[in-house]
Design a protein around this motif. Structure first.
Motif, PDB file in Angstrom:
ATOM      1  N   SER A  63      89.010  77.864  81.109  1.00  0.00           N
ATOM      2  CA  SER A  63      88.673  78.218  79.589  1.00  0.00           C
ATOM      3  C   SER A  63      87.459  78.693  79.347  1.00  0.00           C
ATOM      4  CB  SER A  63      89.002  77.159  78.716  1.00  0.00           C
ATOM      5  OG  SER A  63      88.535  77.245  77.277  1.00  0.00           O
ATOM      6  N   THR A  64      86.976  79.591  78.428  1.00  0.00           N
ATOM      7  CA  THR A  64      86.025  80.298  78.101  1.00  0.00           C
ATOM      8  C   THR A  64      85.302  79.731  76.929  1.00  0.00           C
ATOM      9  OG1 THR A  64      87.102  82.048  76.947  1.00  0.00           O
ATOM     10  CG2 THR A  64      86.446  82.491  79.189  1.00  0.00           C
ATOM     11  N   ILE A  65      86.094  78.748  76.168  1.00  0.00           N
ATOM     12  CA  ILE A  65      85.702  78.146  75.043  1.00  0.00           C
ATOM     13  C   ILE A  65      84.955  76.655  75.393  1.00  0.00           C
ATOM     14  CG2 ILE A  65      86.396  77.021  72.965  1.00  0.00           C
ATOM     15  CD1 ILE A  65      88.716  78.991  72.824  1.00  0.00           C
ATOM     16  N   THR A  66      83.864  76.463  74.836  1.00  0.00           N
ATOM     17  CA  THR A  66      83.128  75.113  75.239  1.00  0.00           C
ATOM     18  C   THR A  66      84.234  74.001  74.787  1.00  0.00           C
ATOM     19  OG1 THR A  66      81.077  76.069  74.635  1.00  0.00           O
ATOM     20  CG2 THR A  66      81.224  73.807  74.643  1.00  0.00           C
ATOM     21  N   THR A  67      84.401  73.232  75.617  1.00  0.00           N
ATOM     22  CA  THR A  67      85.263  72.098  75.335  1.00  0.00           C
ATOM     23  C   THR A  67      84.540  70.537  75.241  1.00  0.00           C
ATOM     24  OG1 THR A  67      85.718  71.390  77.601  1.00  0.00           O
ATOM     25  CG2 THR A  67      87.008  72.990  76.461  1.00  0.00           C
ATOM     26  N   LEU A  68      85.093  69.692  74.478  1.00  0.00           N
ATOM     27  CA  LEU A  68      84.688  68.443  74.063  1.00  0.00           C
ATOM     28  C   LEU A  68      85.976  67.425  74.347  1.00  0.00           C
ATOM     29  CD1 LEU A  68      82.689  68.916  70.659  1.00  0.00           C
ATOM     30  CD2 LEU A  68      81.634  68.823  72.931  1.00  0.00           C
ATOM     31  N   HIS A 107      82.876  66.813  64.927  1.00  0.00           N
ATOM     32  CA  HIS A 107      83.929  67.762  64.247  1.00  0.00           C
ATOM     33  C   HIS A 107      84.590  67.055  62.799  1.00  0.00           C
ATOM     34  CE1 HIS A 107      83.312  71.346  66.660  1.00  0.00           C
ATOM     35  NE2 HIS A 107      83.365  70.330  67.616  1.00  0.00           N
ATOM     36  N   THR A 108      84.111  66.146  62.356  1.00  0.00           N
ATOM     37  CA  THR A 108      84.653  65.375  61.057  1.00  0.00           C
ATOM     38  C   THR A 108      84.284  66.137  60.046  1.00  0.00           C
ATOM     39  OG1 THR A 108      83.950  63.101  62.065  1.00  0.00           O
ATOM     40  CG2 THR A 108      84.522  63.401  59.693  1.00  0.00           C
ATOM     41  N   GLY A 109      85.428  66.610  59.396  1.00  0.00           N
ATOM     42  CA  GLY A 109      85.234  67.315  58.090  1.00  0.00           C
ATOM     43  C   GLY A 109      85.427  68.853  58.347  1.00  0.00           C
ATOM     44  N   HIS A 119      90.662  73.886  68.847  1.00  0.00           N
ATOM     45  CA  HIS A 119      89.972  74.842  69.701  1.00  0.00           C
ATOM     46  C   HIS A 119      88.769  74.152  70.546  1.00  0.00           C
ATOM     47  CE1 HIS A 119      92.038  77.278  66.777  1.00  0.00           C
ATOM     48  NE2 HIS A 119      92.268  78.188  68.032  1.00  0.00           N
ATOM     49  N   SER A 120      88.309  73.243  70.155  1.00  0.00           N
ATOM     50  CA  SER A 120      87.081  72.419  70.932  1.00  0.00           C
ATOM     51  C   SER A 120      87.824  71.431  71.846  1.00  0.00           C
ATOM     52  CB  SER A 120      86.135  71.940  69.906  1.00  0.00           C
ATOM     53  OG  SER A 120      86.494  70.988  69.324  1.00  0.00           O
ATOM     54  N   PHE A 121      88.909  71.083  71.986  1.00  0.00           N
ATOM     55  CA  PHE A 121      89.525  69.791  72.666  1.00  0.00           C
ATOM     56  C   PHE A 121      89.832  70.466  74.092  1.00  0.00           C
ATOM     57  CE2 PHE A 121      91.469  66.151  73.382  1.00  0.00           C
ATOM     58  CZ  PHE A 121      92.693  66.215  74.111  1.00  0.00           C
ATOM     59  N   ASP A 122      89.362  69.601  75.022  1.00  0.00           N
ATOM     60  CA  ASP A 122      89.708  70.015  76.325  1.00  0.00           C
ATOM     61  C   ASP A 122      91.007  69.798  76.900  1.00  0.00           C
ATOM     62  OD1 ASP A 122      88.124  68.643  79.475  1.00  0.00           O
ATOM     63  OD2 ASP A 122      89.394  70.204  79.099  1.00  0.00           O
ATOM     64  N   TRP A 123      91.825  70.827  76.680  1.00  0.00           N
ATOM     65  CA  TRP A 123      93.261  70.619  76.997  1.00  0.00           C
ATOM     66  C   TRP A 123      93.380  70.506  78.328  1.00  0.00           C
ATOM     67  CZ3 TRP A 123      96.312  69.357  73.038  1.00  0.00           C
ATOM     68  CH2 TRP A 123      95.919  69.647  71.954  1.00  0.00           C
ATOM     69  N   HIS A 167      94.741  59.870  62.409  1.00  0.00           N
ATOM     70  CA  HIS A 167      93.859  61.134  62.597  1.00  0.00           C
ATOM     71  C   HIS A 167      92.478  60.622  62.993  1.00  0.00           C
ATOM     72  CE1 HIS A 167      92.401  65.068  62.036  1.00  0.00           C
ATOM     73  NE2 HIS A 167      91.639  64.667  61.332  1.00  0.00           N
ATOM     74  N   PRO A 168      91.773  61.378  63.679  1.00  0.00           N
ATOM     75  CA  PRO A 168      91.965  62.346  64.645  1.00  0.00           C
ATOM     76  C   PRO A 168      92.353  61.920  66.091  1.00  0.00           C
ATOM     77  CG  PRO A 168      89.859  62.248  64.807  1.00  0.00           C
ATOM     78  CD  PRO A 168      90.026  60.987  63.787  1.00  0.00           C
ATOM     79  N   ALA A 169      92.620  60.322  66.331  1.00  0.00           N
ATOM     80  CA  ALA A 169      92.809  60.012  67.550  1.00  0.00           C
ATOM     81  C   ALA A 169      94.165  60.615  68.201  1.00  0.00           C
ATOM     82  CB  ALA A 169      92.659  58.419  67.696  1.00  0.00           C
ATOM     83  N   ALA A 170      94.975  60.900  67.283  1.00  0.00           N
ATOM     84  CA  ALA A 170      96.373  61.189  67.657  1.00  0.00           C
ATOM     85  C   ALA A 170      96.540  62.849  68.412  1.00  0.00           C
ATOM     86  CB  ALA A 170      97.473  61.287  66.564  1.00  0.00           C
ATOM     87  N   LEU A 171      95.554  63.406  67.934  1.00  0.00           N
ATOM     88  CA  LEU A 171      95.614  64.892  68.596  1.00  0.00           C
ATOM     89  C   LEU A 171      95.295  64.802  70.032  1.00  0.00           C
ATOM     90  CD1 LEU A 171      95.336  67.742  67.504  1.00  0.00           C
ATOM     91  CD2 LEU A 171      92.819  67.765  67.780  1.00  0.00           C
ATOM     92  N   GLY A 172      96.073  65.548  70.684  1.00  0.00           N
ATOM     93  CA  GLY A 172      96.126  65.831  72.128  1.00  0.00           C
ATOM     94  C   GLY A 172      96.735  64.727  72.916  1.00  0.00           C
TER      95      GLY A 172
END
Length: 719
Positions: free
Chosen positions: A15-20, A29-31, A39-43, A96-101
């Motif tokens: 990925s060329t996107i910085t991941t967290l 990224h709250t809010g 787009h910032s998640f480390d998939w 939310h947001p723990a469910a994401l990913g």
């Protein structure tokens, strides 16, 4: 399906996107919304792999969901990894947001097993069928005391190759949105089966007009330094993309004043809510009336094009609608690129194949001959089926149909060698056993040269004596021909398989015996390759029986009609090529005439005058003349529209029927816009021919194609 490699078509890419990590994403990224979180998640830590390696169709579905104001949940892959938008985050509440990913079972806990959630999503994923649930109570977030009610639509998300990748759940009272999302899934599925640019065009224009209720829609693709396009207009005849004919393509220069060209050249989409977006390039009143227009680029490494959609009224292009159109355009671009590659391979293979077949069959006074060759279902390679018919030195007619196993250039090359050798041997000694013995030695020699590669060749070969209609036949492992007997004394026609002694395929050192059959006036013999009768899911005898039944039920023994019936006699598709050759012993000599037609607007009128004069000279009944001229005018118009090259009109009359064929010699069109408008009468089209003729069909030729129809005269015409 999704595995450890993610959705990437060619493998995962860094990925060329910085991941967290997920744990920090929710804090930092709250809010900022779910789009920022996604787009910032480390998939790469999930089964989906890095987001840059996801399939374009999956990525488009994610962007569509994230941009929508309607609550949407995506569950992707075999473990149903969770992605959702801001509106659905409110549904999840404390989850939310723990469910994401996370896999859905872990993200939702016990709620995943509730009726209407996990079970339904798994069913849609497994079956590939969308489900719209009525309003029901759903409790996803633990501890919530107030009940929540949702109407939910579960739609399949597919990759650009049509494979099920996940499920999109829309949790709202949004029937219209659900319909569009489901139609996007249907578009993906239909595009997966579109082989050619023409196929893609039909699918896309049908989808766009139905899904968006448009007034105007255009699909354009590059062709060298110019572009060609097909359009649809509400309230006008939609036969420019008639399913039974190639679409009518029009050409435009690379003028960026045209929104479609600008989108194709720049790769940028434009959206006009109200104005005159086509004023600078409008070709007619339809385009001048367009007020709102969206122009979406179709860009791949080997293709430039655009999809434009518009209304005759002002229209605000909302973010969700823009995202849907962008997703659709990306799918269309991928499908068009696949189609272009297919057409290049297909065209080369078919030119090779047909150049090895006879371009013209012999003409005899009281015997008529026709043949047909159709490619297998993949249509992407040359094959080994072949037919031939030629005069022998003593005045008799040699006829052959054979099959070299394989679907590649090598099979076609062997086929060419066998066919050429057969002609040479038959012109020296035409007796079937002698010819097959010589071919057997040839195939054995070719097999020895190829060492470990087997060459499997079957042939049925016969010699017809025109003086009495007798045929001497021999078979080298090939299916026996079908003999159609004309009804005697007013009785019905019958059909049966010719009794030919079986023989070994060529190259095995066999010995061959001959059989004999006599064609009485009105009878027809039909040779065919095994692709006509073989189907994977049914016994061979069922296919043979179906072919015999179709031949007996044919309204006439005309060889062209029998060839057309034979290729469609057995239900289902075949992976094999199909070749057929038919010879009819005519009841009487026929009358024939041919007219060469120039590619110009006055040609259909010349054809009508010529046919009227000729058919009246032959005392054809006036009702038949009127119907035949109308049908021929339609076919001539279509040939000129599609090929843009001279056409040939051929009429053949005997005591039973009038046969008319129109052949073109090119591919789609160079007939200019003004000519196309002058010629266009496609509104009646093939439906009119179906109504007025007793049978009709389309036959591919070495260059171009031939469309024909037959009208039975029931003894009214005088030869």
């Amino acid at each position: 399906m999704v595995g450890s490699g993610g959705f990437g078509v060619g493998g995962s890419h860094p990925s060329t996107i910085t991941t967290l990590p997920l744990q920090t994403a929710g804090v930092q990224h709250t809010g900022l919304g779910c789009s920022a979180l996604v787009h910032s998640f480390d998939w790469s830590t999930t089964s989906l792999g890095p987001i840059t390696g996801w399939d374009p169709a999956v990525r488009a579905a994610v962007e569509l969901a994230l941009s929508s104001p309607v609550p949407m949940l995506l569950t992707l892959g075999d473990d149903f990894v969770v992605i959702y938008n801001d509106a659905y985050a409110e549904v999840l509440d404390a989850l939310h947001p723990a469910a994401l990913g996370r896999p859905a079972a872990a993200a939702f806990g016990a709620a995943w097993d509730q009726p209407g959630l996990g079970g339904v999503i798994q069913q849609v994923h497994r079956t590939g069928r969308s489900i719209l649930e009525p309003e029901s109570q759903v409790q996803v977030a633990p501890g919530r005391t107030e009940p929540a009610f949702y109407t939910r639509g579960h739609s399949v998300v597919r990759t650009s190759r049509g494979v099920v990748a996940g499920v999109l759940t829309v949790a709202a009272e949004t029937t219209h949105v659900i319909h569009r999302l489901q139609s996007l899934g249907e578009l993906t599925a239909r595009l997966a089966g579109a082989l050619t640019i023409d196929d893609v065009t039909r699918v896309v224009l049908t989808y766009a007009m139905a899904s968006f209720d448009l007034d105007h829609c255009v699909l354009a693709v590059d062709e060298g330094l110019t572009y060609r396009y097909v359009r649809r207009i509400r309230g006008e005849m939609l036969d420019e993309v008639d399913e039974r004919l190639p679409p009518v393509w029009r050409r435009i220069s690379a003028d960026r004043a045209a929104p479609a060209v600008a989108a194709a050249e720049t790769g940028r989409a434009t959206f006009v809510a109200d104005g005159e977006p086509l004023a600078a390039v409008a070709a007619d009143r339809h385009e001048r009336r367009v007020r709102s227009l969206a122009a979406l680029p179709l860009r791949t490494p080997s293709l430039r094009g655009a999809l434009t959609v518009g209304f005759r009224r002002a229209h605000t292009w909302l973010p969700a609608e823009r995202a849907l159109l962008t997703a659709a355009a990306e799918l269309v671009a991928q499908a068009a690129e696949r189609a272009r590659r297919f057409e290049a391979q297909h065209g080369t293979a078919q030119l090779l194949q047909r150049s090895m077949l006879p371009e013209h069959l012999p003409e005899l006074d009281t015997f008529r001959i026709a043949a047909r060759y159709d490619v297998g279902v993949d249509g992407n390679a040359a094959g080994g089926d072949f037919y031939d018919a030629f005069h022998l030195l003593d005045g008799r007619l040699a006829m052959v149909l054979g099959d070299v196993a394989g679907h590649d250039v090598r099979a076609a090359a062997v086929m060419g060698q066998v066919r050429a050798a057969l002609r040479a041997m038959a012109l020296t000694d035409p007796s079937p056993p002698s010819v097959l013995a010589g071919l057997d030695r040839l195939v054995g020699s070719l097999g020895a040269e190829s060492r470990n590669e087997e060459i499997f060749v079957t042939v049925v070969y016969g010699v017809l004596d025109p003086s009495d209609g007798s045929i001497t036949l021999a078979s080298a492992g090939h299916p026996p021909p079908v003999l159609r007997r004309a009804g005697r004394g007013g009785g019905p026609a019958t059909a049966e398989l010719v009794k030919v002694p079986p023989g070994a395929p060529l190259g095995l050192g066999g010995r061959w015996q001959t059989g004999a059959v006599r064609l009485e006036p009105g009878d027809t013999i039909l040779m065919f390759s095994d692709g006509v009768v073989e189907r994977r899911d049914r016994p061979l005898n069922d296919g043979l029986d179906a072919l015999v039944t179709a031949a007996a039920a044919s309204p006439s023994g005309d060889p062209r009609n029998l060839c057309s019936l034979a290729t469609a006699a057995v239900p289902g598709t075949t992976d094999d090529d199909v070749a057929v050759l038919a010879v009819e012993h005519a009841l009487a000599m026929s009358r024939a005439a041919t007219l060469q037609v120039a590619a110009e607007p006055t040609s259909p009128s010349r054809v009508r005058q010529w046919m009227t004069t000729r058919l009246r000279e032959w005392s054809v009944p006036e009702p038949v003349i009127g119907a035949a001229i109308l049908c021929t005018s339609e076919l001539t118009t279509n040939a000129l529209l599609h090929a843009g090259t001279p056409a040939q009109v051929h009429i053949d009359l005997n005591a039973e029927r009038l046969l008319v064929s129109v052949a073109d010699t090119g591919t789609r069109g160079s007939v200019i816009r003004a000519h196309a408008d002058t010629l266009a009468s496609r509104g009646r089209g093939l439906g009119l021919i179906e109504e007025l003729s007793d049978s009709w069909g389309t036959d591919p030729t070495v260059r171009g194609s031939t469309v024909w129809f037959e009208m039975l005269l029931a003894g009214k015409a005088r030869a």
